[in-house]
Design an enzyme around this catalytic site. Structure first.
Site, PDB file in Angstrom:
ATOM      1  CG  ASP A  90      -2.322  -1.116   1.730  1.00  0.00           C
ATOM      2  OD1 ASP A  90      -2.136  -1.767   0.407  1.00  0.00           O
ATOM      3  OD2 ASP A  90      -2.500  -0.918   2.080  1.00  0.00           O
ATOM      4  CD  GLU A 108      -0.499  -5.571   8.936  1.00  0.00           C
ATOM      5  OE1 GLU A 108      -0.935  -5.140  10.100  1.00  0.00           O
ATOM      6  OE2 GLU A 108      -0.938  -5.115   7.824  1.00  0.00           O
TER       7      GLU A 108
END
Ligand code: DGY
Length: 422
Positions: free
Chosen positions: A164, A394
């Site tokens: 992102d 993550e």
């Protein structure tokens, strides 16, 4: 054989806990829906202990495929106020609601793995149905996302890349007008430390690009023509080339000669086209802006997917290995998403430095397949040590090994089960 039975058990428990019935959330809280490429990797994890559940993960994902072939990046199977932008912001008018963009096309590669692990029966009905879905999705890329006709993948939102806030997008994002964005409430920074997430000014731009798509009624041809953000992403270009090779194997196994011919032509086109991304100064494949033609010049973990895609001359590959050696000199843990010292490098901030095990996995697979078993093993070992040190985060700092972002992360657990914990 697992290298650590306790972590093996924990990894399975994470997948089971994040299972919402046919699909798995990436992590509770931060990402409460089904994400496209997360689910593909999660299927690899499930396949190590529950094959039926692995197939279902992907079947649920493709059940939300659009009529034009796009597999959306998020499927909003249920209401959850804890995420922004939710279904009412995307307003795609789909049932179940979905976002209007896609994510990296890793599905065909993973489908092939599931199918081979079950004996590679060409008549397998589950494989055949998913094969058709993948073919339609690849054709969608070829139709709407190849503006230069060179087999590379254009993205129209940075969220499509999965990476992102990679610094590769900074210049293109800087041109996105945010004047009409209006007020909105971010939810991500309520779940995790804001220092690990994109900055506010970046988020405004993400929302502005989303709003453009919504104003186009999610007409993918219009967005591809006029969208405010149009980049050729090195990551997705490499992943689609690899996925086309795997889809070709499935087409051949079934005797689908028409599709096989089409896929061979696409593969040849992408192999030739990839040089458009080669940056001689950086000595790597780098994402490049469609509107300005400018190369980001940044070496990211996605640059090394060249091995996974099977591209590059001998000289190009040697330069990539030299870049890997250089990065290994500054990072304690491979493979950082951005090289230390690059502009905007930050070892804790999302895709501006942290290590992401799914990309590390694909890079290591590619390196092993192309004769660099030593580098593949180094990346695998570092990945296992990150989980052993920090848990199933993550992502991870390449400097300290600390976890970043959400905990109990499904695809990290899956990577332990399917790859680095073995
Ligand atoms: C997010 O919300 O940060 C997701 O990565 C978008 O896909």
């Amino acid at each position: 054989m697992s290298r650590n039975p306790d972590l093996e058990r924990q990894a399975r428990e994470i997948l089971i806990r994040n299972d919402r019935g046919g699909y798995t959330v990436p992590t509770h809280g931060l990402y409460p829906f089904q994400w496209n490429w997360d689910s593909a990797f999660v299927a690899l994890g499930f396949a190590t202990f529950d094959r039926d559940r692995a197939w279902r993960e992907i079947e649920t994902l493709v059940s939300a495929q659009w009529a034009d072939g796009m597999i959306p990046h998020i499927i909003f199977h249920q209401q959850d106020e804890g995420y922004f932008p939710g279904p009412e912001v995307w307003a795609t008018g789909r049932t179940p609601p979905t976002s209007g963009i896609t994510q990296p096309p890793v599905l065909a590669t993973i489908l092939r793995q599931l199918w081979e692990a079950e004996g590679a029966d060409p008549a397998c009905p589950r494989m055949r149905a998913l094969y058709r879905a993948c073919l339609a999705s690849h054709r969608w890329f070829h139709t709407f996302r190849d503006p230069l006709g060179n087999g590379l993948v254009m993205v129209t939102h940075n969220w499509e890349t999965g990476r992102d806030n990679s610094s590769e997008w900074d210049d293109a994002l800087a041109r996105v007008d945010t004047a009409a964005v209006g007020p909105y409430q971010r939810r991500d920074t309520g779940h995790v430390d804001a220092a690990m997430r994109p900055r506010q000014e970046e988020y405004d731009r993400y929302v502005a690009i989303l709003q453009f798509g919504r104003e186009c009624g999610w007409d993918h041809a219009a967005i591809a023509d006029r969208g405010p953000f149009r980049m050729i992403d090195v990551g997705m270009s490499m992943m689609l080339l690899r996925a086309n090779r795997d889809l070709l194997a499935l087409a051949e196994a079934q005797g689908d000669y028409e599709a096989a011919g089409e896929l061979r032509a696409r593969i040849a086109l992408s192999e030739r086209g990839m040089d458009w991304l080669w940056n001689e100064e950086a000595g790597a494949y780098c994402s490049r802006d469609v509107i300005t033609g400018e190369s980001s010049g940044l070496v990211t973990n996605a640059s090394f997917l060249a091995f996974y895609a099977g591209v590059g001359s001998e000289a190009q590959r040697a330069r990539l290995i030299a870049a890997l050696e250089r990065i290994a000199g500054s990072a304690r843990y491979l493979l950082p998403s951005l090289e230390a010292g690059s502009r905007a490098y930050d070892h804790r901030r999302y895709w501006r430095g942290p290590v992401w095990l799914v990309v590390s996995y694909m890079v290591a697979e590619g390196l092993a397949q192309q004769g660099h078993a030593d580098w593949a093993e180094r990346i695998r070992e570092d990945s296992a040590r990150l989980i052993e040190t920090a848990g199933f985060y993550e992502s991870f700092s390449p400097e300290t090994g600390e976890g970043s972002g959400g905990p109990d992360f499904s695809w990290t657990a899956a990577m332990w089960l399917a790859w680095c914990g073995r």
